[in-house]
Structure formats: structure tokens, C-alpha cells
Design an enzyme around this catalytic site. Structure first.
Site, PDB file in Angstrom:
ATOM      1  N   ILE A 278      53.871  40.327  48.123  1.00 23.85           N
ATOM      2  CA  ILE A 278      52.529  40.456  48.694  1.00 23.85           C
ATOM      3  C   ILE A 278      51.527  40.006  47.645  1.00 23.85           C
ATOM      4  CG2 ILE A 278      50.850  41.996  49.767  1.00 23.85           C
ATOM      5  CD1 ILE A 278      53.124  43.902  50.459  1.00 23.85           C
TER       6      ILE A 278
ATOM      7  N   GLY B 259      47.561  39.491  46.140  1.00 20.56           N
ATOM      8  CA  GLY B 259      46.257  40.138  46.189  1.00 20.56           C
ATOM      9  C   GLY B 259      46.334  41.637  46.398  1.00 20.56           C
TER      10      GLY B 259
ATOM     11  N   SER C  17      45.584  44.199  44.147  1.00 19.32           N
ATOM     12  CA  SER C  17      44.861  45.072  43.221  1.00 19.32           C
ATOM     13  C   SER C  17      43.947  46.054  43.943  1.00 19.32           C
ATOM     14  CB  SER C  17      44.051  44.243  42.223  1.00 19.32           C
ATOM     15  OG  SER C  17      43.071  43.469  42.884  1.00 19.32           O
TER      16      SER C  17
ATOM     17  N   GLY D  61      42.146  47.137  48.249  1.00 18.75           N
ATOM     18  CA  GLY D  61      41.969  46.848  49.665  1.00 18.75           C
ATOM     19  C   GLY D  61      43.240  46.769  50.472  1.00 18.75           C
ATOM     20  N   ILE D  62      43.287  45.803  51.393  1.00 16.53           N
ATOM     21  CA  ILE D  62      44.411  45.662  52.313  1.00 16.53           C
ATOM     22  C   ILE D  62      45.702  45.398  51.552  1.00 16.53           C
ATOM     23  CG2 ILE D  62      45.376  44.288  54.199  1.00 16.53           C
ATOM     24  CD1 ILE D  62      42.536  43.764  55.161  1.00 16.53           C
ATOM     25  N   GLY D  63      45.638  44.578  50.522  1.00 18.26           N
ATOM     26  CA  GLY D  63      46.845  44.249  49.781  1.00 18.26           C
ATOM     27  C   GLY D  63      47.472  45.463  49.139  1.00 18.26           C
TER      28      GLY D  63
ATOM     29  N   SER E  85      41.380  36.609  59.195  1.00 18.38           N
ATOM     30  CA  SER E  85      40.140  37.327  59.467  1.00 18.38           C
ATOM     31  C   SER E  85      39.714  36.993  60.885  1.00 18.38           C
ATOM     32  CB  SER E  85      39.046  36.879  58.497  1.00 18.38           C
ATOM     33  OG  SER E  85      37.770  37.347  58.897  1.00 18.38           O
TER      34      SER E  85
ATOM     35  N   TYR F  42      33.773  30.327  53.782  1.00 22.26           N
ATOM     36  CA  TYR F  42      34.831  31.319  54.000  1.00 22.26           C
ATOM     37  C   TYR F  42      35.472  31.141  55.368  1.00 22.26           C
ATOM     38  CZ  TYR F  42      37.042  35.892  54.629  1.00 22.26           C
ATOM     39  OH  TYR F  42      37.935  36.904  54.888  1.00 22.26           O
TER      40      TYR F  42
END
Length: 284
Positions: free
Chosen positions: A8, A10, A12, A14-16, A140, A153
Site C-alpha cells: 500500500i 502513501g 503515513s 489518512g486513508i493509507g 476520488s 488534481y
């Protein structure tokens, strides 16, 4: 407990981070990656608190650095002997409009949010193909509906959605399931990581200032009722564990209602039936 292994990106915050802990609780061996290992302590603490610290291994992976990606995946294969799934989660926000930004700003957003996903995917596919694995990408609702002052983005997330929708029927012919997970507003450090200096942005916005002010006010209000990272991560784990995950998953009723304004085909099956036929695959 499973010996299946997932990488996985990212993780560090949030979602990850939430997905790494939840996947470990679901029985996966989790290789949780991040660009800066100095930010790993919150993940390690969350995994320990959940009783799954021994199932979460933290490694460095920078999605914009092909050598970093190759080194990380080589370590995974050497240590675990297999790679059953990859979750592309790493990303970075950017707020602004093109007249007042630069083309380099757009390139930077594309590099992290799109080309990073492409590079990780390309490197992982031989290993996923060997295991009949899964490729899951956190996109997103902004990858479905373009949003004001998020041009770069959303362009990157649109690109990811198109890339994965196009790849899915091809990957399926070699046994790899592809899924995109579409969150709406999530109460996480991702918002803070955009590093918005609102007064400075408004002062520099010129003729766009009234529109930007309205956008910021609306965004701040929407994030006050946002999903938690754990709630948004639940569909990621569902995609890891479902017998046949769909191409497209939303993380909340709000996200489903939002994208439904554009997508009548919520789970992507109609598109997959069409494009699958182009490569000789018949969907059930």
C-alpha cells in the site's frame, strides 16, 4: 490468518494508514510504504494499538522514483516470496486555477497523482499476474466530476480513472482484478497537506477572488461532515477480500449520489461488458 501480501502506498496518514491497519486486521501481510520514513510512527502506533503490529512492515517507496519502486518490490518478493495485491493510494492535492498557476504546477500534480500510479502499476503487474492478484487504486469523486480550482488534481484523477478503466479488461485476461475506489470528503491530513494559505491565495486571486472565496467556504463546510479515514478505507479492504470486486466503488452514500449525476453505471459492469468483448473476454 492469510499469507497474502499487499503493498500500500502513501500510508503515513489518512486513508493509507487506515487501510494498512484494516488490511492487517483482515489477515493480510501488509507492506506499508511512504516516501519519508520519518513519518512512520503514527502508523506503527496504530498497528500496535490494533494488535497487528507484527503484520505491518514499513518500507520506503517514492512513487515518482522508478528506482525506489523497483527496490521496494524486489525486497517484498525476496522477503515474502509473493505479491498478491497493490493499493495505489499515494497522492497530493493542489488548489488553484491555470491562469494564475504554471504548466509546471500541473506537471507536478500529474507526476504524483497519475504517473506515480502508472509507474507502480507497471512494476507490480508481473508479480500480480503470477498470483492472480488485485490492483486497487484510490482515486476520488474528483476523478469523475471536475471541481473548481482543482483543475490539475482532477485532471490527474480523471487520467487515473481512464487508465484503470482501460487496463481492467486487459488485466482480467491474465487474472488480475482492477478496482478504483472513489472517496468524497475525508477528514484526514490530506487536506492539511495541500498547505493552503487562504489569505495569501485570496489576496493573489485577482478577478477569481470571489469565486475562490465561495469555493473555500463550501469546501471547509463539506469537510466538517467528512468521512473518517477508517470509513473511507473500508471499501479498499472490501476490494481486497471480495470474491469478485467491481471496477468502481464509492466510499459513502454521498459519494455514490455525487458520481451518479454522471455515472448511471455505478459498478462499471456495462463498460466492462463492452470493452471486455474487444479483447475477447465475456463477462458473466
Amino acid at each position: 490468518m492469510s499469507d497474502k501480501t499487499v503493498v500500500i502506498t502513501g500510508t503515513s496518514s489518512g486513508i493509507g494508514l487506515a487501510a494498512a491497519v484494516a488490511a492487517a486486521r483482515a489477515g493480510w501481510q501488509v507492506v506499508a510504504t511512504m516516501r519519508d520514513l520519518g513519518k512512520a510512527e503514527p502508523l506503527r502506533k496504530a498497528a500496535a494499538d490494533a494488535g497487528v503490529g507484527e503484520r505491518v512492515r514499513v518500507k520506503r517507496l517514492d512513487v515518482v522514483d522508478p528506482e525506489s519502486i523497483a527496490a521496494c518490490l524486489a525486497e517484498v518478493i525476496a522477503e515474502y516470496g509473493r505479491l498478491d495485491a497493490v493499493v495505489n493510494n499515494a497522492g497530493a492535492g493542489q488548489v488553484g486555477t491555470i491562469e494564475q498557476g504554471t504548466v509546471d504546477d500541473v506537471r507536478a500534480a500529474m507526476e504524483v497523482n497519475f504517473f506515480g500510479v502508472v509507474q507502480v502499476t507497471r512494476a507490480a503487474l508481473p508479480h500480480l499476474r503470477a498470483r492472480g492478484g488485485r490492483l486497487i487504486t484510490v482515486t476520488s469523486v474528483g476523478g469523475v466530476i471536475g471541481q473548481p480550482f482543482n483543475e490539475a488534481y482532477c485532471a490527474a484523477k480523471f487520467a487515473v480513472e481512464g487508465f484503470m478503466e482501460s487496463l481492467a479488461p486487459v488485466a482480467a485476461t491474465v487474472g488480475v482484478d482492477v478496482t478504483v475506489v472513489e472517496p468524497g470528503a475525508v477528514a484526514s491530513e490530506f487536506v492539511a497537506n495541500v498547505s493552503l494559505d487562504v489569505p495569501a491565495l485570496l489576496a493573489a486571486a485577482g478577478p477569481y477572488a470571489p469565486a475562490l472565496r465561495s469555493y473555500i467556504e463550501r469546501t471547509q463546510a463539506s469537510f466538517s461532515g467528512a468521512q473518517s479515514p477508517a470509513e473511507a478505507a473500508a471499501p479498499v479492504v472490501e476490494a481486497l477480500t471480495a470474491e469478485r470486486p467491481p471496477l468502481r466503488m464509492q466510499t459513502s452514500d454521498w459519494a455514490r449520489d455525487f458520481v451518479a449525476t454522471k455515472l448511471g453505471d455505478l459498478d462499471g459492469s456495462a463498460v466492462q461488458n463492452l470493452t471486455g468483448a474487444w479483447v475477447g473476454r465475456t463477462m458473466s
